[in-house]
Design a protein around this motif. Structure first.
Motif, PDB file in Angstrom:
ATOM      1  N   ASP A   6       0.825  -1.207   0.000  1.00 16.10           N
ATOM      2  CA  ASP A   6       0.000   0.000   0.000  1.00 16.10           C
ATOM      3  C   ASP A   6       0.861   1.259   0.000  1.00 16.10           C
ATOM      4  O   ASP A   6       0.546   2.227  -0.694  1.00 16.10           O
ATOM      5  N   ARG A   9       2.241   1.716  -3.475  1.00 17.26           N
ATOM      6  CA  ARG A   9       1.185   2.168  -4.385  1.00 17.26           C
ATOM      7  C   ARG A   9       0.892   3.648  -4.187  1.00 17.26           C
ATOM      8  O   ARG A   9       0.729   4.404  -5.156  1.00 17.26           O
ATOM      9  N   HIS A  10       0.842   4.100  -2.938  1.00 14.78           N
ATOM     10  CA  HIS A  10       0.606   5.517  -2.668  1.00 14.78           C
ATOM     11  C   HIS A  10       1.778   6.374  -3.127  1.00 14.78           C
ATOM     12  O   HIS A  10       1.572   7.503  -3.590  1.00 14.78           O
ATOM     13  N   TRP A  13       1.322   6.833  -6.829  1.00 16.44           N
ATOM     14  CA  TRP A  13       0.264   7.812  -7.098  1.00 16.44           C
ATOM     15  C   TRP A  13       0.749   9.230  -6.835  1.00 16.44           C
ATOM     16  O   TRP A  13       0.467  10.143  -7.619  1.00 16.44           O
ATOM     17  N   ALA A  67      -9.572  10.080 -11.263  1.00 17.96           N
ATOM     18  CA  ALA A  67      -9.112   8.691 -11.225  1.00 17.96           C
ATOM     19  C   ALA A  67      -8.936   8.224  -9.785  1.00 17.96           C
ATOM     20  O   ALA A  67      -9.290   7.087  -9.444  1.00 17.96           O
ATOM     21  N   LEU A  68      -8.409   9.084  -8.938  1.00 19.61           N
ATOM     22  CA  LEU A  68      -8.235   8.746  -7.531  1.00 19.61           C
ATOM     23  C   LEU A  68      -9.593   8.546  -6.857  1.00 19.61           C
ATOM     24  O   LEU A  68      -9.773   7.625  -6.056  1.00 19.61           O
ATOM     25  N   ARG A  70     -12.417   7.612  -8.395  1.00 17.96           N
ATOM     26  CA  ARG A  70     -12.978   6.351  -8.895  1.00 17.96           C
ATOM     27  C   ARG A  70     -12.354   5.161  -8.192  1.00 17.96           C
ATOM     28  O   ARG A  70     -13.036   4.204  -7.847  1.00 17.96           O
ATOM     29  N   GLN A  71     -11.042   5.211  -7.980  1.00 24.03           N
ATOM     30  CA  GLN A  71     -10.365   4.103  -7.312  1.00 24.03           C
ATOM     31  C   GLN A  71     -10.839   3.978  -5.865  1.00 24.03           C
ATOM     32  O   GLN A  71     -11.031   2.881  -5.363  1.00 24.03           O
ATOM     33  N   THR A  74     -14.450   2.393  -5.770  1.00 23.46           N
ATOM     34  CA  THR A  74     -14.509   0.952  -6.013  1.00 23.46           C
ATOM     35  C   THR A  74     -13.970   0.185  -4.816  1.00 23.46           C
ATOM     36  O   THR A  74     -14.427  -0.921  -4.545  1.00 23.46           O
ATOM     37  N   ALA A  75     -13.033   0.757  -4.084  1.00 25.07           N
ATOM     38  CA  ALA A  75     -12.493   0.074  -2.909  1.00 25.07           C
ATOM     39  C   ALA A  75     -13.503   0.101  -1.754  1.00 25.07           C
ATOM     40  O   ALA A  75     -13.582  -0.839  -0.972  1.00 25.07           O
ATOM     41  N   LYS A  78     -17.315  -2.437  -2.340  1.00 25.36           N
ATOM     42  CA  LYS A  78     -17.229  -3.803  -2.837  1.00 25.36           C
ATOM     43  C   LYS A  78     -18.405  -4.582  -2.275  1.00 25.36           C
ATOM     44  O   LYS A  78     -18.449  -4.901  -1.097  1.00 25.36           O
TER      45      LYS A  78
END
Length: 88
Positions: A6, A9-10, A13, A67-68, A70-71, A74-75, A78
């Motif tokens: 994580d 990934r951050h 970004w 985009a951030l 939307r991500q 979705t997280a 769920k």
């Protein structure tokens, strides 16, 4: 191990976000200064380059934030798959 993933990934970004906001104005200003020197144009061309660079940076900022968002949605949302007993 998941926290390391994580964090990486951050970091990706954050790097992409920073570059997508900084690169467009820098490239536009450098291009405007180059045009001014090559074509002997006035200083107005640099102002146009700055304006185009700022507009491009705002556009990139907006798309990165979308985009951030939307991500993140979705997280958060769920949902479990629906149960169906009849697949024909």
């Amino acid at each position: 191990m998941k926290s390391l993933y994580d964090a990486a990934r951050h970091l990706v970004w954050l790097t992409q976000f920073g570059l997508s906001v900084v690169i467009p104005p820098v490239v536009c200003i450098i291009g405007a200064v180059w045009l001014r020197r090559q074509l002997q144009l006035g200083g107005w061309i640099v102002g146009v380059g700055v304006a185009i660079g700022v507009l491009a940076a705002v556009s990139c900022l907006r798309s990165s934030l979308q985009a951030l968002d939307r991500q993140g949605k979705t997280a958060e949302h769920k949902e479990p798959p629906s149960v169906s007993f009849n697949n024909h």
